[in-house]
Design a protein around this motif. Sequence first.
Motif, PDB file in Angstrom:
ATOM      1  N   GLY A 153       0.814  -1.207   0.000  1.00  0.00           N
ATOM      2  CA  GLY A 153       0.000   0.000   0.000  1.00  0.00           C
ATOM      3  C   GLY A 153       0.848   1.257   0.000  1.00  0.00           C
TER       4      GLY A 153
ATOM      5  N   LEU B  69       0.903   3.843  -3.194  1.00  0.00           N
ATOM      6  CA  LEU B  69       0.379   5.181  -2.929  1.00  0.00           C
ATOM      7  C   LEU B  69       1.496   6.198  -2.709  1.00  0.00           C
ATOM      8  CD1 LEU B  69      -2.634   4.220  -0.657  1.00  0.00           C
ATOM      9  CD2 LEU B  69      -2.675   4.882  -3.060  1.00  0.00           C
TER      10      LEU B  69
ATOM     11  N   LEU C 122      -6.219   5.649  -7.938  1.00  0.00           N
ATOM     12  CA  LEU C 122      -6.269   5.769  -6.482  1.00  0.00           C
ATOM     13  C   LEU C 122      -7.401   4.949  -5.874  1.00  0.00           C
ATOM     14  CD1 LEU C 122      -5.454   9.552  -5.989  1.00  0.00           C
ATOM     15  CD2 LEU C 122      -3.986   7.590  -5.501  1.00  0.00           C
ATOM     16  N   PHE C 123      -8.592   5.029  -6.460  1.00  0.00           N
ATOM     17  CA  PHE C 123      -9.702   4.255  -5.931  1.00  0.00           C
ATOM     18  C   PHE C 123      -9.530   2.763  -6.200  1.00  0.00           C
ATOM     19  CE2 PHE C 123     -11.907   8.372  -5.778  1.00  0.00           C
ATOM     20  CZ  PHE C 123     -12.390   8.291  -4.478  1.00  0.00           C
TER      21      PHE C 123
ATOM     22  N   TRP D 202      -7.041   1.605  -3.525  1.00  0.00           N
ATOM     23  CA  TRP D 202      -7.742   1.635  -2.247  1.00  0.00           C
ATOM     24  C   TRP D 202      -8.701   0.444  -2.127  1.00  0.00           C
ATOM     25  CZ3 TRP D 202     -12.966   3.747  -1.323  1.00  0.00           C
ATOM     26  CH2 TRP D 202     -13.264   3.872   0.045  1.00  0.00           C
ATOM     27  N   GLY D 203      -9.491   0.211  -3.155  1.00  0.00           N
ATOM     28  CA  GLY D 203     -10.424  -0.914  -3.139  1.00  0.00           C
ATOM     29  C   GLY D 203      -9.712  -2.260  -3.085  1.00  0.00           C
TER      30      GLY D 203
ATOM     31  N   LEU E  96      -6.761  -2.833  -1.723  1.00  0.00           N
ATOM     32  CA  LEU E  96      -6.235  -3.002  -0.369  1.00  0.00           C
ATOM     33  C   LEU E  96      -7.330  -3.441   0.601  1.00  0.00           C
ATOM     34  CD1 LEU E  96      -3.845   0.078  -0.107  1.00  0.00           C
ATOM     35  CD2 LEU E  96      -3.193  -2.327  -0.262  1.00  0.00           C
ATOM     36  N   ILE E  97      -8.517  -2.893   0.453  1.00  0.00           N
ATOM     37  CA  ILE E  97      -9.632  -3.288   1.312  1.00  0.00           C
ATOM     38  C   ILE E  97     -10.028  -4.735   1.037  1.00  0.00           C
ATOM     39  CG2 ILE E  97     -12.086  -2.908   1.776  1.00  0.00           C
ATOM     40  CD1 ILE E  97     -11.532   0.082   1.403  1.00  0.00           C
TER      41      ILE E  97
END
Length: 66
Positions: free
Chosen positions: A18, A22, A46-47, A50-51, A53-54
């Motif tokens: 991450g 990033l 970016l999204f 982020w998604g 990583l979640i």
Amino acid sequence: MLRTTLIRQRFVVLFSLGLLFLFSPFVQLFDSSLAPFGIPLLYLYLFGVWGTLIAASAWILRSDAE
């Protein structure tokens, strides 16, 4: 105990990835005027990271429950 150590190791690797994805110089590679589907490429990147990583966090925790 072994299971907990494995989960911690996976989260450390996920955190490191991450940070890498990033990190500012890496993110600037996607800062262009290209806009697939009308959405700027930077926002998609970016999204997306982020998604991902979640989702990876959920997968790590779910594998612990089984």
